[in-house]
Design a protein around this motif. Structure first.
Motif, PDB file in Angstrom:
ATOM      1  N   THR B 176     -74.272 -41.863  10.967  1.00 46.92           N
ATOM      2  CA  THR B 176     -74.445 -40.411  10.851  1.00 46.92           C
ATOM      3  C   THR B 176     -74.879 -39.817  12.192  1.00 46.92           C
ATOM      4  N   VAL B 177     -75.782 -40.517  12.871  1.00 52.74           N
ATOM      5  CA  VAL B 177     -76.238 -40.030  14.178  1.00 52.74           C
ATOM      6  C   VAL B 177     -75.055 -39.976  15.156  1.00 52.74           C
ATOM      7  N   VAL B 178     -74.206 -40.999  15.119  1.00 53.78           N
ATOM      8  CA  VAL B 178     -73.030 -41.019  16.006  1.00 53.78           C
ATOM      9  C   VAL B 178     -72.104 -39.839  15.675  1.00 53.78           C
ATOM     10  N   LEU B 179     -71.864 -39.629  14.381  1.00 48.39           N
ATOM     11  CA  LEU B 179     -70.998 -38.515  13.962  1.00 48.39           C
ATOM     12  C   LEU B 179     -71.616 -37.175  14.367  1.00 48.39           C
ATOM     13  N   PHE B 180     -72.939 -37.070  14.232  1.00 52.16           N
ATOM     14  CA  PHE B 180     -73.612 -35.833  14.618  1.00 52.16           C
ATOM     15  C   PHE B 180     -73.492 -35.611  16.132  1.00 52.16           C
ATOM     16  N   GLY B 181     -73.566 -36.705  16.885  1.00 49.19           N
ATOM     17  CA  GLY B 181     -73.387 -36.610  18.341  1.00 49.19           C
ATOM     18  C   GLY B 181     -72.013 -36.042  18.678  1.00 49.19           C
ATOM     19  N   LEU B 182     -70.991 -36.519  17.951  1.00 50.17           N
ATOM     20  CA  LEU B 182     -69.624 -35.999  18.167  1.00 50.17           C
ATOM     21  C   LEU B 182     -69.564 -34.508  17.822  1.00 50.17           C
ATOM     22  N   TYR B 183     -70.203 -34.164  16.720  1.00 49.23           N
ATOM     23  CA  TYR B 183     -70.210 -32.770  16.259  1.00 49.23           C
ATOM     24  C   TYR B 183     -70.884 -31.874  17.310  1.00 49.23           C
ATOM     25  N   ARG B 184     -72.000 -32.327  17.819  1.00 45.04           N
ATOM     26  CA  ARG B 184     -72.709 -31.537  18.846  1.00 45.04           C
ATOM     27  C   ARG B 184     -71.881 -31.424  20.116  1.00 45.04           C
ATOM     28  N   ARG B 189     -68.643 -28.082  23.711  1.00 44.37           N
ATOM     29  CA  ARG B 189     -67.333 -27.817  24.314  1.00 44.37           C
ATOM     30  C   ARG B 189     -66.840 -26.413  23.935  1.00 44.37           C
ATOM     31  N   GLU B 190     -67.081 -26.054  22.679  1.00 43.04           N
ATOM     32  CA  GLU B 190     -66.668 -24.719  22.220  1.00 43.04           C
ATOM     33  C   GLU B 190     -67.431 -23.628  22.958  1.00 43.04           C
ATOM     34  N   ARG B 191     -68.729 -23.858  23.175  1.00 39.56           N
ATOM     35  CA  ARG B 191     -69.534 -22.863  23.906  1.00 39.56           C
ATOM     36  C   ARG B 191     -68.999 -22.706  25.327  1.00 39.56           C
ATOM     37  N   ALA B 192     -68.644 -23.859  25.940  1.00 42.57           N
ATOM     38  CA  ALA B 192     -68.101 -23.820  27.304  1.00 42.57           C
ATOM     39  C   ALA B 192     -66.764 -23.073  27.312  1.00 42.57           C
ATOM     40  N   GLN B 193     -65.929 -23.335  26.308  1.00 42.05           N
ATOM     41  CA  GLN B 193     -64.632 -22.647  26.206  1.00 42.05           C
ATOM     42  C   GLN B 193     -64.842 -21.141  26.041  1.00 42.05           C
ATOM     43  N   HIS B 194     -65.851 -20.775  25.233  1.00 40.33           N
ATOM     44  CA  HIS B 194     -66.144 -19.369  24.979  1.00 40.33           C
ATOM     45  C   HIS B 194     -66.613 -18.685  26.265  1.00 40.33           C
ATOM     46  N   ALA B 195     -67.509 -19.374  26.983  1.00 40.35           N
ATOM     47  CA  ALA B 195     -68.036 -18.810  28.237  1.00 40.35           C
ATOM     48  C   ALA B 195     -66.896 -18.619  29.245  1.00 40.35           C
ATOM     49  N   GLU B 196     -66.012 -19.604  29.309  1.00 40.84           N
ATOM     50  CA  GLU B 196     -64.863 -19.544  30.221  1.00 40.84           C
ATOM     51  C   GLU B 196     -63.955 -18.360  29.853  1.00 40.84           C
ATOM     52  N   HIS B 197     -63.753 -18.203  28.552  1.00 44.50           N
ATOM     53  CA  HIS B 197     -62.904 -17.117  28.052  1.00 44.50           C
ATOM     54  C   HIS B 197     -63.506 -15.760  28.425  1.00 44.50           C
ATOM     55  N   GLU B 198     -64.818 -15.647  28.237  1.00 46.78           N
ATOM     56  CA  GLU B 198     -65.488 -14.378  28.556  1.00 46.78           C
ATOM     57  C   GLU B 198     -65.408 -14.081  30.046  1.00 46.78           C
ATOM     58  N   LYS B 199     -65.526 -15.146  30.842  1.00 44.81           N
ATOM     59  CA  LYS B 199     -65.442 -14.996  32.301  1.00 44.81           C
ATOM     60  C   LYS B 199     -64.059 -14.449  32.683  1.00 44.81           C
TER      61      LYS B 199
END
Lengths: 184, 222
Positions: B176-184, B189-199
């Motif tokens: 579960t911890v490994v899966l949660f790590g993937l989820y995080r 990555r999504e936050r980075a994509q969002h920031a890039e998009h806003e830029k």
């Protein structure tokens, strides 16, 4: 007391209807949907076994084949040793339930309509895809649902093998699909 | 012990709810993998990971108590090879085992076609298997490694627990911890994509404003 109770009941019903109908207007967050399915899957694991689809589909294949060629089917060892054909195999009804649930959801949300692939190339890809899925499920003895929602959470060694296989396959498939899209 | 009819009823009920929820949420296993690989979007992948985390805790928790019905069969190279073929197939067909049923329920004839050919593929395999008898049928499986048949035996959280003398849930929590790590990782990555998009959006708006100002200045000069 009675008139009050009556009023409460009258006002309660439309709210409930609104709530139910609201469910069919909006797209549900897949995380919520999958979390709910996971909880139900745990209940099913406790009484029968985890969610799978390929097993039910195989039994349906056997039933259809038996309907077409009769007892001749049992001359094939697969259908006499691995999957003796019988109609009360519970996994069949998971698949039929999914079909029914999706139909109800689509009708109530006014999303049911016939969608037909337009190009011959799409039909061809779907045909090859279907054949590969069917052959692959039986070669592995499991499908993608039993991989992600059964074997992996049970930490079955096969789950890790299957997941590696499906990831590699999806990657190769995506590469080929991309090339085909670019060629069009 | 449930009767076969009761089992079929429970299965139908589960399937109906699952089908309804899948239809309303547009969840698709194929999309969970294909979109992450091809388009770097993770809407379905995140849902799949959340379900796997809940299931891992639930399944291994109950397995620790000796409850539940885990799948029991040996695995081998056929497990990898079969799902490899399946992975290619599901991308080509645009649907997996679940979405073929769900999309057919929505009136998608392409999905129905995929389903029919999944059945055909299964029947073709039954012919090949009947001719070659490989890989071994579940009845011949022993749970042990069987090298000539390319079988690796059987192991799950329960057998691991018995071998190491710790409850299955311990292994479940690690997974579960490994899966949660993937989820995080995906959220990051999504936050980075969002920031890039806003830029890019800001850059685009700035260039547009500059262009408009230049055009206005040129008009004034004229």
């Amino acid at each position: 007391m009675l008139p009050q109770a009556k009023r409460a009941a009258v006002s309660f019903v439309p709210q409930q209807r609104g709530g139910v109908m609201e469910f069919f207007k909006k797209t549900l967050d897949p995380i919520i949907a999958l979390a709910a399915i996971a909880v139900l899957d745990i209940f099913m694991f406790l009484i029968m076994g985890a969610w799978t689809v390929g097993g039910g589909e195989t039994m349906m294949t056997g039933l259809i084949a038996k309907g077409m060629i009769g007892d001749e089917l049992e001359r094939l060892p697969f259908w006499s040793i691995v999957f003796p054909v019988h109609g009360d195999y519970w996994k069949i009804y998971i698949s039929l339930g999914m079909l029914f649930g999706a139909f109800v959801g689509a009708v109530l949300s006014k999303e049911f309509y016939l969608r037909v692939p337009r190009h011959l190339s799409e039909w061809l890809l779907i045909t090859i895809g279907g054949l590969l899925m069917g052959f692959g499920i039986r070669l592995a003895y499991i499908c993608n649902v039993s991989t992600f929602f059964g074997l992996m959470p049970e930490m079955n060694m096969g789950g890790y093998l299957a997941m590696s296989g499906i990831l590699a396959g999806a990657w190769v498939g995506s590469l080929i699909y991309k090339k085909l899209l670019e060629a069009e | 012990m449930m009767t076969p009819v009761a089992e079929c009823f429970v299965a139908f009920l589960f399937g109906s709810v699952a089908g309804l929820l899948m239809q309303r949420s547009r969840f698709c296993n194929t999309a969970a993998l294909r979109d992450a690989i091809m388009f770097k979007t993770y809407r379905n992948t995140k849902a799949m990971l959340v379900a796997m985390m809940i299931l891992t805790i639930g399944f291994t928790g109950f397995m620790s108590l000796g409850a539940g019905h885990p799948l029991q069969f040996d695995v081998g190279l056929n497990t990898f090879a079969g799902l490899f073929l399946f992975g290619i197939g599901m991308v080509f067909a645009g649907a997996c085992t679940v979405s073929t049923w769900v999309k057919t329920g929505e009136g998608n004839l392409g999905a129905l076609w995929a389903l029919i050919f999944t059945f055909v593929g299964m029947f073709l395999f039954s012919l090949v298997w009947s001719a070659s008898w490989w890989p071994p049928a579940p009845q011949t499986m022993t749970g042990q490694i069987n090298a000539p048949a390319l079988q690796l035996g059987f192991a799950n959280a329960q057998t691991l627990g018995e071998k190491f003398g710790v409850p299955a849930i311990v292994f479940g929590l690690v997974q579960t911890v490994v899966l949660f790590g993937l989820y995080r990782g995906i959220l990051k990555r999504e936050r980075a994509q969002h920031a890039e998009h806003e830029k890019h959006e800001r850059e685009h708006a700035r260039k547009k404003a500059e262009k408009a100002a230049k055009a206005a200045a040129a008009n004034q000069t004229a």
